[in-house]
Design a protein around this motif. Structure first.
Motif, mmCIF file in Angstrom:
data_model
loop_
_atom_site.group_PDB
_atom_site.id
_atom_site.type_symbol
_atom_site.label_atom_id
_atom_site.label_comp_id
_atom_site.label_asym_id
_atom_site.label_seq_id
_atom_site.Cartn_x
_atom_site.Cartn_y
_atom_site.Cartn_z
ATOM 1 N N ARG A 169 34.361 0.917 -55.610
ATOM 2 C CA ARG A 169 35.059 1.662 -56.669
ATOM 3 C C ARG A 169 35.283 0.783 -57.880
ATOM 4 O O ARG A 169 35.679 -0.384 -57.773
ATOM 5 N N GLY A 170 35.040 1.365 -59.055
ATOM 6 C CA GLY A 170 35.199 0.632 -60.305
ATOM 7 C C GLY A 170 36.588 0.768 -60.887
ATOM 8 O O GLY A 170 37.542 1.167 -60.213
ATOM 9 N N ILE A 171 36.703 0.428 -62.171
ATOM 10 C CA ILE A 171 38.006 0.452 -62.838
ATOM 11 C C ILE A 171 37.990 1.463 -63.985
ATOM 12 O O ILE A 171 36.959 1.693 -64.615
ATOM 13 N N ASP A 172 39.137 2.078 -64.209
ATOM 14 C CA ASP A 172 39.345 2.988 -65.343
ATOM 15 C C ASP A 172 40.808 2.881 -65.741
ATOM 16 O O ASP A 172 41.596 3.809 -65.538
ATOM 17 N N PRO A 173 41.210 1.732 -66.320
ATOM 18 C CA PRO A 173 42.632 1.522 -66.639
ATOM 19 C C PRO A 173 43.107 2.425 -67.771
ATOM 20 O O PRO A 173 42.315 2.952 -68.545
ATOM 21 N N SER A 181 42.445 21.672 -74.695
ATOM 22 C CA SER A 181 43.853 21.273 -74.833
ATOM 23 C C SER A 181 44.564 21.285 -73.489
ATOM 24 O O SER A 181 45.792 21.162 -73.440
ATOM 25 N N THR A 182 43.806 21.427 -72.388
ATOM 26 C CA THR A 182 44.396 21.549 -71.060
ATOM 27 C C THR A 182 44.482 20.186 -70.371
ATOM 28 O O THR A 182 43.457 19.542 -70.144
ATOM 29 N N PRO A 183 45.705 19.740 -70.020
ATOM 30 C CA PRO A 183 45.831 18.500 -69.242
ATOM 31 C C PRO A 183 45.130 18.645 -67.895
ATOM 32 O O PRO A 183 44.985 19.752 -67.372
ATOM 33 N N PHE A 184 44.707 17.535 -67.347
ATOM 34 C CA PHE A 184 44.003 17.560 -66.068
ATOM 35 C C PHE A 184 45.023 17.704 -64.942
ATOM 36 O O PHE A 184 45.513 16.716 -64.385
ATOM 37 N N TYR A 185 45.344 18.955 -64.641
ATOM 38 C CA TYR A 185 46.259 19.293 -63.561
ATOM 39 C C TYR A 185 45.466 19.899 -62.403
ATOM 40 O O TYR A 185 44.396 20.476 -62.605
ATOM 41 N N PRO A 186 46.018 19.841 -61.196
ATOM 42 C CA PRO A 186 45.349 20.496 -60.058
ATOM 43 C C PRO A 186 45.566 22.001 -60.094
ATOM 44 O O PRO A 186 46.565 22.482 -60.651
ATOM 45 N N HIS A 187 44.621 22.752 -59.519
ATOM 46 C CA HIS A 187 44.830 24.171 -59.290
ATOM 47 C C HIS A 187 45.956 24.352 -58.265
ATOM 48 O O HIS A 187 46.142 23.508 -57.386
ATOM 49 N N ASP A 188 46.673 25.466 -58.377
ATOM 50 C CA ASP A 188 47.673 25.778 -57.353
ATOM 51 C C ASP A 188 46.986 25.848 -55.993
ATOM 52 O O ASP A 188 45.965 26.532 -55.845
ATOM 53 N N GLY A 189 47.535 25.147 -55.010
ATOM 54 C CA GLY A 189 46.931 25.125 -53.684
ATOM 55 C C GLY A 189 45.922 24.017 -53.506
ATOM 56 O O GLY A 189 45.207 23.986 -52.500
ATOM 57 N N PHE A 190 45.864 23.085 -54.452
ATOM 58 C CA PHE A 190 44.904 21.978 -54.388
ATOM 59 C C PHE A 190 45.092 21.142 -53.127
ATOM 60 O O PHE A 190 46.212 20.839 -52.714
ATOM 61 N N LYS A 191 43.970 20.743 -52.512
ATOM 62 C CA LYS A 191 43.970 19.821 -51.391
ATOM 63 C C LYS A 191 42.988 18.697 -51.698
ATOM 64 O O LYS A 191 41.810 18.959 -51.971
ATOM 65 N N PRO A 192 43.441 17.443 -51.665
ATOM 66 C CA PRO A 192 42.518 16.335 -51.953
ATOM 67 C C PRO A 192 41.437 16.228 -50.891
ATOM 68 O O PRO A 192 41.658 16.522 -49.721
ATOM 69 N N SER A 193 40.263 15.802 -51.321
ATOM 70 C CA SER A 193 39.140 15.636 -50.402
ATOM 71 C C SER A 193 39.425 14.486 -49.437
ATOM 72 O O SER A 193 39.800 13.387 -49.861
ATOM 73 N N ALA A 194 39.228 14.750 -48.144
ATOM 74 C CA ALA A 194 39.380 13.680 -47.156
ATOM 75 C C ALA A 194 38.273 12.645 -47.294
ATOM 76 O O ALA A 194 38.449 11.474 -46.947
ATOM 77 N N MET A 195 37.114 13.068 -47.796
ATOM 78 C CA MET A 195 35.979 12.154 -47.957
ATOM 79 C C MET A 195 36.149 11.239 -49.168
ATOM 80 O O MET A 195 35.613 10.129 -49.189
ATOM 81 N N TYR A 196 36.873 11.724 -50.189
ATOM 82 C CA TYR A 196 37.068 10.944 -51.410
ATOM 83 C C TYR A 196 38.427 11.342 -51.981
ATOM 84 O O TYR A 196 38.517 12.021 -52.989
ATOM 85 N N PRO A 197 39.521 10.933 -51.330
ATOM 86 C CA PRO A 197 40.856 11.428 -51.690
ATOM 87 C C PRO A 197 41.309 11.065 -53.097
ATOM 88 O O PRO A 197 42.123 11.781 -53.695
ATOM 89 N N GLY A 198 40.780 9.978 -53.649
ATOM 90 C CA GLY A 198 41.241 9.565 -54.969
ATOM 91 C C GLY A 198 40.423 10.102 -56.125
ATOM 92 O O GLY A 198 40.728 9.812 -57.285
ATOM 93 N N TYR A 199 39.365 10.896 -55.829
ATOM 94 C CA TYR A 199 38.463 11.344 -56.900
ATOM 95 C C TYR A 199 39.237 12.029 -58.029
ATOM 96 O O TYR A 199 39.069 11.690 -59.211
ATOM 97 N N SER A 200 40.073 12.979 -57.691
ATOM 98 C CA SER A 200 40.865 13.702 -58.693
ATOM 99 C C SER A 200 42.319 13.261 -58.703
ATOM 100 O O SER A 200 42.919 13.061 -59.764
ATOM 101 N N ALA A 201 42.897 13.102 -57.496
ATOM 102 C CA ALA A 201 44.338 12.902 -57.378
ATOM 103 C C ALA A 201 44.830 11.662 -58.114
ATOM 104 O O ALA A 201 45.962 11.644 -58.617
ATOM 105 N N ASP A 202 43.994 10.629 -58.216
ATOM 106 C CA ASP A 202 44.407 9.412 -58.908
ATOM 107 C C ASP A 202 44.544 9.614 -60.417
ATOM 108 O O ASP A 202 45.095 8.740 -61.105
ATOM 109 N N PHE A 203 44.047 10.739 -60.937
ATOM 110 C CA PHE A 203 44.019 10.934 -62.389
ATOM 111 C C PHE A 203 44.811 12.159 -62.841
ATOM 112 O O PHE A 203 44.897 12.412 -64.048
ATOM 113 N N PHE A 204 45.363 12.920 -61.901
ATOM 114 C CA PHE A 204 46.202 14.040 -62.292
ATOM 115 C C PHE A 204 47.464 13.523 -62.983
ATOM 116 O O PHE A 204 48.038 12.508 -62.574
ATOM 117 N N ASP A 205 47.883 14.226 -64.012
ATOM 118 C CA ASP A 205 49.132 13.895 -64.686
ATOM 119 C C ASP A 205 50.256 14.749 -64.121
ATOM 120 O O ASP A 205 50.039 15.867 -63.649
#
Length: 603
Positions: free
Chosen positions: A205-209, A531-555
């Motif tokens: 995994r790389g960096i995206d500070p 103009s839409t912040p990167f939020y999860p859809h209602d009922g979102f479940k993180p991927s067990a195969m790649y749990p940080g793909y989206s969840a690490d970047f949600f505001d």
């Protein structure tokens, strides 16, 4: 006739004798053994030729099925005939793809002929879909594009450079892509990692500070004291590619059972590599232009005429928009056979949600470099420095805005004042896009507005054939032109297969293209900010195969000023699978100035 075949004959209206002229009679007898008169009885026909006549939608179908670029179309004054011009793209990330249609079973022509969707008017039920698991030819085309970028466009002497401080050096990505793929193939096969297994620790995994505070960064791989040698990384890459080749051969030719979890791992590795192609490309664009080795020779047309006339497309709204991917539950599918025709998506695409839409008008074209330059020239000079795009480069030593700028591409830096680059969509950060929108008295579209505008326009354009062309040109609202009771379900399909065939995606070009003057364009050349912040859809479940793909970047929903915002559409470097999947969500930090992202306005 249902596949467009036409046979031409000459038919005798009465009994007719054919008599050979004296000067050729001997030659006819020599060739045919007989030069006597021929009687053609009334009603008999002489076969002339067989040909295929194609309608309005067939040019797009041909382009989609062959990978050709549809450049132009001319029609005669009686609307009887059409001449279409195609060109071969300089390169492509995808192999040509045959379109699926029930009419193919009736076509007995040789298999090397191009097979096209020929129903007229366009059959909205004959939707093409991609194979759930990317095929070996798809992988090979993607590998070829990746190698062109990392081993030709980037000189070897520059592989340890970091043109963007917020990213690792290029050499990291040469190891990251195969390491990520190998981690997922090992999981798919339930077998050990490819040697050396330490590469999974260094390259996973790389960096995206955070661009405002680089000390804030998600978890990432340990950075080694010294990166491995290039030849060692390439040897590792080749072993991983062979692993995928063997797996795909066993699946495609050997009848390997496709378990849904294993298939998802393989799909995930493919789209990950396609996404990182863009990451690496926008990093390359920040190199010194003289260090870039162009993949092709290219020239840029001189600027001819003014900016396209600003035009707007209206939508009536007043109903709920359903978007997102349905039926892709990772945990429920685990251990099951892969369902036929299944469409995978990343975790942030699910589940489906409903958003209420109000009436709105959206600009037909994104903002161009020329328009953005005019904006900078009109505002206070104190604000200019922070608003000059990183996609531009000064072409002289003059003070800001006094001289000329070029647009960064891998094939040159064309001037935004004297070449076609003035008509290209401008690539900016979301902060810069918002500044322009505020100055113009408009705003950026929401994610829901952009999705609705794009997919309804594409569907309406596909339906506007024959007698409906004039109706489409004069309609007050796009959704009013469509009968949503009949076609609304088409808007909820995972893939938007009515994206124009000449969309500038999938490396149809190595740079943006001028915006269209006569119709709306939503896909291609650059992603588009919302103009839409990167939020999860209602009922979102993180991927067990790649749990940080989206969840690490949600505001957080409580944030007053979110960090990450959704972009939609696709750039000239976006793989067609991603650009066509209308449920795909991409995102970037709002202040990140390097990405291939433009914007359009709403009022």
């Amino acid at each position: 006739e249902d596949i467009g075949r036409r046979n031409a004959f000459l038919e005798a209206l009465e009994d007719t004798f054919v008599r050979w002229p004296l000067e050729i009679k001997d030659r006819v007898k020599e060739l045919c053994g007989n030069s006597g008169d021929i009687l053609i009885k009334r009603g008999e026909r002489i076969y002339v030729e067989s040909s295929y006549k194609y309608g309005d939608g067939s040019a797009s179908a041909l382009a989609r099925s062959t990978g050709l670029i549809h450049l132009a179309q001319w029609q005669d004054s009686f609307d009887y005939y059409m001449l279409n011009l195609f060109r071969k793209p300089p390169t492509t990330m995808s192999p040509p793809r045959a379109m699926e249609s029930s009419s193919f079973d009736k076509w007995s022509e040789p298999t090397h002929r191009v097979r096209m969707m020929l129903q007229q008017p366009l059959d909205l039920g004959a939707q093409s879909r991609y194979p759930t698991i990317p095929t070996l030819p798809e992988w090979q085309h993607l590998w070829s594009s990746w190698d062109t970028l990392v081993l030709h466009i980037i000189p070897r002497r520059c592989l340890h450079d970091r043109p963007i401080d917020l990213r690792h050096p290029f050499i990291f990505y040469l190891g990251h892509v195969p390491a990520f793929a190998d981690i997922h193939m090992a999981a798919a096969e339930n077998l050990p990692l490819t040697e050396p297994q330490s590469y999974a620790l260094w390259f996973e995994r790389g960096i995206d500070p955070n661009i405002e505070d680089p000390s804030i960064c998600h978890s990432h791989s340990e950075v080694p004291k010294e990166w491995p040698l290039l030849d060692d990384i390439l040897a590792y890459r080749d072993r991983v590619r062979m692993r995928f080749t063997n797996w795909l051969d066993a699946y495609e030719k050997g009848g390997r059972r496709a378990e849904a979890g294993a298939a998802r791992h393989v799909w995930m590795a493919f789209e990950h590599e396609a996404l990182h192609f863009e990451t690496l490309l926008y990093m390359v664009l920040q190199m010194k232009p003289g260090d870039i080795q162009p993949p092709i020779e290219s020239s840029f047309a001189p600027l001819g005429g003014r900016q396209p006339r600003e035009s707007w497309v209206r939508y009536s709204g007043g109903y709920d928009l359903v978007f997102g991917l349905a039926g892709d539950n990772e945990s429920e599918m685990q251990g099951q056979d892969l369902p036929s025709g299944h469409v995978f998506g990343w975790d942030n695409e699910s589940p489906q949600i409903r958003i209420s839409l109000e009436p709105f008008s959206i600009r037909s074209q994104p903002i161009t470099n020329g328009e953005y330059l005019a904006f900078l020239q009109a505002i206070s000079s104190e604000l200019v420095d922070s608003l000059v795009p990183q996609s531009w480069i000064s072409l002289d030593q003059e003070p800001a805005l006094s001289g000329d700028y070029g647009v960064r591409t891998v094939v040159g830096t064309p001037s935004i004042t004297t070449t076609e680059a003035a008509m290209w969509p401008v690539c900016v950060s979301q902060k810069q896009a918002n500044a322009y929108a505020k100055w113009s008295g408009k705003r950026l579209p929401t994610e829901a507005e952009w999705i609705h505008a794009s997919r309804t326009y594409h569907l309406a354009r596909a339906q506007a054939t024959g007698n409906r062309k004039a109706e489409f040109a004069e309609c007050e609202t796009i959704d009013g032109f469509l009968d949503l009771t009949k076609t609304g379900s088409m808007l909820q399909q995972p893939y938007d297969m009515f994206v124009p065939s000449d969309a500038n995606i999938d490396l149809a070009s190595w740079h943006p293209q001028p915006v269209a003057a006569d119709e709306a364009t939503f896909i291609g050349s650059a992603w588009e900010w919302t103009s839409t912040p990167f939020y999860p859809h209602d009922g979102f479940k993180p991927s067990a195969m790649y749990p940080g793909y989206s969840a690490d970047f949600f505001d957080s929903f409580s944030d007053q000023d979110s960090t990450h915002y959704v972009v939609q559409g696709g750039s000239y470097a976006t793989h067609r699978r991603l650009a066509h999947r209308q449920t795909f969500r991409n995102w970037y930090q709002r202040g990140y100035p390097y990405v291939l992202a433009t914007f359009r306005l709403i009022e």
